[in-house]
Design a protein around this motif. Sequence first.
Motif, PDB file in Angstrom:
ATOM      1  N   VAL A 152       0.833  -1.204   0.000  1.00 19.61           N
ATOM      2  CA  VAL A 152       0.000   0.000   0.000  1.00 19.61           C
ATOM      3  C   VAL A 152       0.869   1.256   0.000  1.00 19.61           C
ATOM      4  CG1 VAL A 152      -1.625   1.368   1.369  1.00 19.61           C
ATOM      5  CG2 VAL A 152      -2.004  -1.080   1.066  1.00 19.61           C
ATOM      6  N   LEU A 153       1.879   1.285   0.880  1.00 20.85           N
ATOM      7  CA  LEU A 153       2.712   2.482   1.000  1.00 20.85           C
ATOM      8  C   LEU A 153       3.508   2.751  -0.280  1.00 20.85           C
ATOM      9  CD1 LEU A 153       4.065   2.157   4.669  1.00 20.85           C
ATOM     10  CD2 LEU A 153       1.942   3.178   3.836  1.00 20.85           C
ATOM     11  N   ILE A 154       4.106   1.706  -0.828  1.00 23.25           N
ATOM     12  CA  ILE A 154       4.911   1.874  -2.045  1.00 23.25           C
ATOM     13  C   ILE A 154       4.017   2.234  -3.227  1.00 23.25           C
ATOM     14  CG2 ILE A 154       6.402   0.685  -3.704  1.00 23.25           C
ATOM     15  CD1 ILE A 154       7.506  -0.951  -1.324  1.00 23.25           C
ATOM     16  N   SER A 155       2.862   1.580  -3.321  1.00 25.77           N
ATOM     17  CA  SER A 155       1.929   1.881  -4.410  1.00 25.77           C
ATOM     18  C   SER A 155       1.443   3.322  -4.329  1.00 25.77           C
ATOM     19  CB  SER A 155       0.730   0.923  -4.363  1.00 25.77           C
ATOM     20  OG  SER A 155       1.134  -0.407  -4.552  1.00 25.77           O
ATOM     21  N   PHE A 156       1.184   3.781  -3.109  1.00 20.84           N
ATOM     22  CA  PHE A 156       0.742   5.160  -2.906  1.00 20.84           C
ATOM     23  C   PHE A 156       1.769   6.132  -3.480  1.00 20.84           C
ATOM     24  CE2 PHE A 156       0.434   9.131  -0.625  1.00 20.84           C
ATOM     25  CZ  PHE A 156      -0.923   9.344  -0.479  1.00 20.84           C
ATOM     26  N   VAL A 157       3.039   5.933  -3.121  1.00 19.62           N
ATOM     27  CA  VAL A 157       4.100   6.820  -3.591  1.00 19.62           C
ATOM     28  C   VAL A 157       4.232   6.747  -5.112  1.00 19.62           C
ATOM     29  CG1 VAL A 157       6.570   7.308  -3.485  1.00 19.62           C
ATOM     30  CG2 VAL A 157       5.338   6.707  -1.393  1.00 19.62           C
ATOM     31  N   LEU A 158       4.155   5.547  -5.675  1.00 20.26           N
ATOM     32  CA  LEU A 158       4.288   5.385  -7.124  1.00 20.26           C
ATOM     33  C   LEU A 158       3.133   6.067  -7.870  1.00 20.26           C
ATOM     34  CD1 LEU A 158       5.502   1.677  -7.499  1.00 20.26           C
ATOM     35  CD2 LEU A 158       6.791   3.767  -7.993  1.00 20.26           C
ATOM     36  N   ILE A 159       1.921   5.907  -7.363  1.00 19.05           N
ATOM     37  CA  ILE A 159       0.766   6.545  -8.006  1.00 19.05           C
ATOM     38  C   ILE A 159       0.923   8.059  -7.998  1.00 19.05           C
ATOM     39  CG2 ILE A 159      -1.704   7.021  -7.741  1.00 19.05           C
ATOM     40  CD1 ILE A 159      -1.986   4.091  -6.768  1.00 19.05           C
ATOM     41  N   MET A 160       1.352   8.593  -6.848  1.00 16.83           N
ATOM     42  CA  MET A 160       1.561  10.039  -6.761  1.00 16.83           C
ATOM     43  C   MET A 160       2.611  10.506  -7.770  1.00 16.83           C
ATOM     44  SD  MET A 160      -0.440  11.487  -4.675  1.00 16.83           S
ATOM     45  CE  MET A 160      -1.690  10.883  -3.557  1.00 16.83           C
ATOM     46  N   PHE A 161       3.706   9.762  -7.849  1.00 17.28           N
ATOM     47  CA  PHE A 161       4.798  10.151  -8.754  1.00 17.28           C
ATOM     48  C   PHE A 161       4.341  10.082 -10.207  1.00 17.28           C
ATOM     49  CE2 PHE A 161       8.337   8.940 -11.525  1.00 17.28           C
ATOM     50  CZ  PHE A 161       9.196  10.010 -11.326  1.00 17.28           C
ATOM     51  N   LEU A 162       3.711   8.985 -10.596  1.00 18.59           N
ATOM     52  CA  LEU A 162       3.321   8.806 -11.994  1.00 18.59           C
ATOM     53  C   LEU A 162       2.255   9.824 -12.411  1.00 18.59           C
ATOM     54  CD1 LEU A 162       3.186   4.904 -12.241  1.00 18.59           C
ATOM     55  CD2 LEU A 162       4.884   6.430 -13.258  1.00 18.59           C
ATOM     56  N   PHE A 163       1.247  10.003 -11.566  1.00 16.16           N
ATOM     57  CA  PHE A 163       0.165  10.913 -11.920  1.00 16.16           C
ATOM     58  C   PHE A 163       0.641  12.366 -11.964  1.00 16.16           C
ATOM     59  CE2 PHE A 163      -4.230   8.991 -11.703  1.00 16.16           C
ATOM     60  CZ  PHE A 163      -3.794   7.682 -11.832  1.00 16.16           C
ATOM     61  N   VAL A 164       1.311  12.778 -10.909  1.00 12.91           N
ATOM     62  CA  VAL A 164       1.607  14.205 -10.742  1.00 12.91           C
ATOM     63  C   VAL A 164       2.883  14.614 -11.475  1.00 12.91           C
ATOM     64  CG1 VAL A 164       2.043  16.032  -9.062  1.00 12.91           C
ATOM     65  CG2 VAL A 164       0.420  14.212  -8.522  1.00 12.91           C
ATOM     66  N   VAL A 165       3.947  13.847 -11.311  1.00 14.84           N
ATOM     67  CA  VAL A 165       5.246  14.232 -11.861  1.00 14.84           C
ATOM     68  C   VAL A 165       5.399  13.775 -13.308  1.00 14.84           C
ATOM     69  CG1 VAL A 165       7.747  14.043 -11.600  1.00 14.84           C
ATOM     70  CG2 VAL A 165       6.281  14.164  -9.562  1.00 14.84           C
ATOM     71  N   GLN A 166       5.075  12.506 -13.556  1.00 12.98           N
ATOM     72  CA  GLN A 166       5.350  11.939 -14.870  1.00 12.98           C
ATOM     73  C   GLN A 166       4.341  12.379 -15.925  1.00 12.98           C
ATOM     74  OE1 GLN A 166       8.134  10.206 -15.199  1.00 12.98           O
ATOM     75  NE2 GLN A 166       7.919   9.810 -17.385  1.00 12.98           N
ATOM     76  N   PHE A 167       3.048  12.350 -15.573  1.00 12.37           N
ATOM     77  CA  PHE A 167       2.015  12.596 -16.585  1.00 12.37           C
ATOM     78  C   PHE A 167       1.258  13.911 -16.390  1.00 12.37           C
ATOM     79  CE2 PHE A 167       2.164   7.840 -16.246  1.00 12.37           C
ATOM     80  CZ  PHE A 167       2.828   7.633 -17.443  1.00 12.37           C
ATOM     81  N   GLY A 168       1.490  14.610 -15.288  1.00  9.68           N
ATOM     82  CA  GLY A 168       0.821  15.883 -15.055  1.00  9.68           C
ATOM     83  C   GLY A 168      -0.673  15.771 -14.828  1.00  9.68           C
ATOM     84  N   ILE A 169      -1.131  14.620 -14.347  1.00 11.66           N
ATOM     85  CA  ILE A 169      -2.552  14.417 -14.043  1.00 11.66           C
ATOM     86  C   ILE A 169      -2.840  15.046 -12.679  1.00 11.66           C
ATOM     87  CG2 ILE A 169      -4.329  12.662 -13.607  1.00 11.66           C
ATOM     88  CD1 ILE A 169      -2.763  10.803 -15.473  1.00 11.66           C
ATOM     89  N   PRO A 170      -3.994  15.684 -12.508  1.00 10.42           N
ATOM     90  CA  PRO A 170      -4.293  16.332 -11.227  1.00 10.42           C
ATOM     91  C   PRO A 170      -4.126  15.392 -10.038  1.00 10.42           C
ATOM     92  CG  PRO A 170      -5.927  16.953 -12.854  1.00 10.42           C
ATOM     93  CD  PRO A 170      -5.070  15.906 -13.498  1.00 10.42           C
ATOM     94  N   ILE A 171      -3.595  15.929  -8.970  1.00 11.40           N
ATOM     95  CA  ILE A 171      -3.322  15.136  -7.776  1.00 11.40           C
ATOM     96  C   ILE A 171      -4.614  14.590  -7.168  1.00 11.40           C
ATOM     97  CG2 ILE A 171      -3.408  17.083  -6.175  1.00 11.40           C
ATOM     98  CD1 ILE A 171      -0.993  15.862  -4.748  1.00 11.40           C
ATOM     99  N   GLN A 172      -5.732  15.282  -7.406  1.00  8.58           N
ATOM    100  CA  GLN A 172      -7.013  14.781  -6.891  1.00  8.58           C
ATOM    101  C   GLN A 172      -7.315  13.392  -7.449  1.00  8.58           C
ATOM    102  OE1 GLN A 172      -6.451  17.831  -8.014  1.00  8.58           O
ATOM    103  NE2 GLN A 172      -7.597  19.395  -6.881  1.00  8.58           N
ATOM    104  N   LEU A 173      -7.054  13.193  -8.752  1.00  7.91           N
ATOM    105  CA  LEU A 173      -7.306  11.886  -9.367  1.00  7.91           C
ATOM    106  C   LEU A 173      -6.332  10.837  -8.847  1.00  7.91           C
ATOM    107  CD1 LEU A 173      -8.058  12.874 -13.086  1.00  7.91           C
ATOM    108  CD2 LEU A 173      -9.673  12.253 -11.267  1.00  7.91           C
TER     109      LEU A 173
END
Length: 469
Positions: free
Chosen positions: A16-37
């Motif tokens: 859960v913890l690692i997935s959380f960090v990865l999702i945040m990184f991919l959405f926000v940093v890598q793809f520029g998807i809003p952090i809300q999503l």
Amino acid sequence: MSTDKRLPTMGEVLFVLISFVLIMFLFVVQFGIPIQLALLTTWFMIMLVGLKIGYNYAEMQKGILKGITDGLEAVLILICVGALIGTWIAGGIVPTIIYYGLSIINPNIFLLAAFVICAITSIATGTSFGSAGTAGIAMMGIGISFGFPVALVAGAVISGCYVGDKLSPLSDTTVMTASLSKVNLIDHIKSMLYVSTPAFIIAGTLFLITGFFFHDSSGSLTQAEETMTSLSDFFNIGWHMLIPAVVVIVLLALKKPSIPVILFGALLGSIWAFLFQDVALLDAVNSLYSGNSIESGVAFIDNLLNRGGIVFMLDVIVLILFALGVGGLMEKIGILRVICVKMLAWANNAGKTTLTTLLSGFFGNFFGGAAYVSIITASKITEENYDRLNIDRRVLSRNTEAGGTVTTPMVPWSDGGVFMAATLGVSTMAYLPFLWFNFLVVAISILYGFTNTFIWYTKPGGKDEEKAS
């Protein structure tokens, strides 16, 4: 209804913890998807683990709703502060503070002045959000006019705002921490002074020294004069513009409820916009919801003063609701309990216990998205260890503030991080290196823990014994 629920394994917790960090990184940093999503996506990832260990959706939804409910007060304050920012700009209160600040503050000591002014405001009002949305915005305008980097100014402002959020007897987080730790409020504040006083002095010194070298001395006064001219062209400037600010600070200092006081201050801003700034009555009232809008021709003034209103906070509110839901889910399916057990097994002295409290608070902000969540995780996860080691609960309450309240603006999706970034117009990662007071509080707390300095122990007879070794 499932009857074979179990706690998640450490492997599932790490997933859960690692997935959380990865999702945040991919959405926000890598793809520029809003952090809300990104946060909403983590709901489903956590639910998969919850289903695996025996929870059904209805049970997990109750966890989500409880997490959101626990943080709703912060959401209400955000709405009120948004309205306040909009009307105080439209009513000329914030522009007047900027104007007078430019006329009396020397650029060399500006960073120190911004830090101290925001600290005094937050101590007097008990709210970091309200302080940043009023004095903080004014300090940003002054600092930019003097040629300081916006991230550095934001660091000084936020550092000052969290002095009061941590120390003021009017602060909801201060009162909540003392209550959860079962410590007298005044004793809690006195205990924090052992950490906050040196942190304040060192941070103030750093801001003072930096101020002598970091601003653009050749252009600062010229830009300041241009800013003052632009402000006086678009707003009526005068001492009477400051009356709403004085009224709000006095009412909060008298321990009046923060939400109605802030809303009353917002209403005064609308009245001032109508009476003194030649704003039509309906437009003045509408600034409560839609914020302020001007076209001064000066880019940074337009950027700074075209903000506020309840609408200004909607993205922030959605983000915080999703973040609170994450925290509620993690609490419901037992992820926080598993982390707690691991920490308790490792923490066998004052230093390790201090560190586990700080980490528990940071985890509350990182995975729960709110100061309220972090205070609960920091105090409740580690309180057993303080009792087991006979460490006075004043140390628990002090460390809870250091790990919970103070680290809130360091997390981009926490309520504090989102609010500060949106209000001051500076991203969390940009201002993060300049949160000197916040980092010093954490560092000094760790130092005290591992050196047994200002760590109080309880005797069987109930008296306190301070150990220096």
